[in-house]
Structures are given as C-alpha cells and as structure tokens.
Design a protein around this motif. Structure first.
Motif, short mmCIF file in Angstrom:
data_model
loop_
_atom_site.label_atom_id
_atom_site.label_comp_id
_atom_site.label_asym_id
_atom_site.label_seq_id
_atom_site.Cartn_x
_atom_site.Cartn_y
_atom_site.Cartn_z
N GLU A 27 -8.20 -27.54 46.81
CA GLU A 27 -7.25 -26.52 46.58
C GLU A 27 -7.62 -26.57 44.64
O GLU A 27 -7.40 -25.36 44.00
CB GLU A 27 -6.22 -27.89 46.57
CG GLU A 27 -5.78 -27.71 48.23
CD GLU A 27 -4.49 -28.71 48.38
OE1 GLU A 27 -3.80 -28.59 47.26
OE2 GLU A 27 -4.12 -28.70 49.17
N GLY A 30 -10.25 -23.78 43.89
CA GLY A 30 -9.20 -22.81 44.04
C GLY A 30 -8.31 -21.90 43.71
O GLY A 30 -8.07 -21.22 43.49
N ALA A 31 -7.22 -22.85 42.57
CA ALA A 31 -6.44 -22.62 41.73
C ALA A 31 -7.52 -21.50 40.36
O ALA A 31 -7.10 -21.15 39.74
CB ALA A 31 -5.70 -23.58 41.46
N VAL A 33 -10.22 -20.47 40.39
CA VAL A 33 -11.56 -19.40 41.14
C VAL A 33 -10.37 -17.89 41.25
O VAL A 33 -10.30 -17.41 40.13
CB VAL A 33 -11.67 -19.21 42.09
CG1 VAL A 33 -12.21 -18.09 42.94
CG2 VAL A 33 -13.12 -20.43 41.76
N ARG A 34 -8.89 -18.28 41.33
CA ARG A 34 -7.89 -17.68 41.06
C ARG A 34 -7.48 -17.66 39.81
O ARG A 34 -7.76 -16.29 39.20
CB ARG A 34 -6.34 -17.77 41.64
CG ARG A 34 -6.66 -17.63 43.55
CD ARG A 34 -5.22 -18.23 44.03
NE ARG A 34 -5.06 -19.05 43.94
CZ ARG A 34 -5.86 -20.21 45.22
NH1 ARG A 34 -5.67 -20.05 45.62
NH2 ARG A 34 -5.01 -21.41 44.48
N ALA A 35 -7.35 -18.19 38.95
CA ALA A 35 -7.26 -18.00 37.60
C ALA A 35 -8.45 -17.03 37.34
O ALA A 35 -7.78 -16.17 35.98
CB ALA A 35 -6.45 -19.52 37.19
N VAL A 37 -9.71 -14.87 38.10
CA VAL A 37 -10.42 -13.84 38.26
C VAL A 37 -8.92 -12.71 37.69
O VAL A 37 -9.25 -11.98 37.30
CB VAL A 37 -9.63 -13.48 40.13
CG1 VAL A 37 -9.83 -12.31 40.61
CG2 VAL A 37 -11.65 -14.62 41.12
N ASP A 38 -7.82 -13.46 38.00
CA ASP A 38 -6.73 -12.98 37.28
C ASP A 38 -7.00 -12.45 36.09
O ASP A 38 -6.68 -11.61 35.37
CB ASP A 38 -5.32 -14.12 37.57
CG ASP A 38 -4.95 -13.71 38.49
OD1 ASP A 38 -5.68 -12.73 39.56
OD2 ASP A 38 -3.62 -14.68 39.35
#
Length: 96
Positions: A27, A30-31, A33-35, A37-38
């Motif tokens: 988790e 994932g957080a 990676v999302r940050a 990418v954003d």
C-alpha cells in the motif's frame, strides 16, 4: 495436551505478521507511485479531458461559422460585382 505443537502456532503468527507487513508495504509503495505519477503528470502541463472537449466544441463551432461567413462574403461579392456591372453597362431603356 494440544493437537498442534506450539511451534506451528508461532510460525502461523509470524507468517500472518509478515503478510500484514507486506500488505502495508504494498500500500505504501502504491501511494508513493501514485504521488510520483501525479507529480510527473502535473509537470507536463497536460489538459484535462473535459477541458479538451470544451475547446474542441468551440473550435468546431468556429469552423462552421467561418464556412458560413465565407459563403456569405462570396454571395455579397457576387452582388457587388453584378451591381458594378449594371452601373458601367446600363441596360438599354425600352421606355414607352
């Protein structure tokens, strides 16, 4: 006396803790990676889809209006040309 030796209970506890830890790590990754990418997408100055659709609609309407105006100008130019021709070459008067 228990049906299972205590070592199996201990191993099961360790395995459960390991799975929980791995789920937490998953988790967290994932957080991150999302940050990332954003952040990367934000730096690219990309347009949101809904904004793009609005601009596309405006451009489509502008192209249609331009075509209508070009046709109108062509008709007006033809009328002006006809009027100029009638002024320079007046029709013979067949009065009575």
């Amino acid at each position: 006396m228990s049906d299972r030796p205590r070592i199996f209970d201990d191993l099961a506890g360790v395995a459960g803790g390991a799975f929980s830890a791995l789920a937490g790590v998953r988790e967290e990754i994932g957080a991150m990676v999302r940050a990332r990418v954003d952040e990367t997408l934000g730096s690219l100055n990309l347009v949101r889809r809904d904004e793009f659709e609005v601009v596309r609609e405006v451009a489509t309407r502008a192209r249609l209006a331009q075509g209508e105006m070009e046709n109108r100008i062509a008709r007006l130019e033809e009328r002006v040309s006809d009027l100029e021709a009638s002024l320079t070459n007046p029709a013979p008067h067949t009065g009575g």
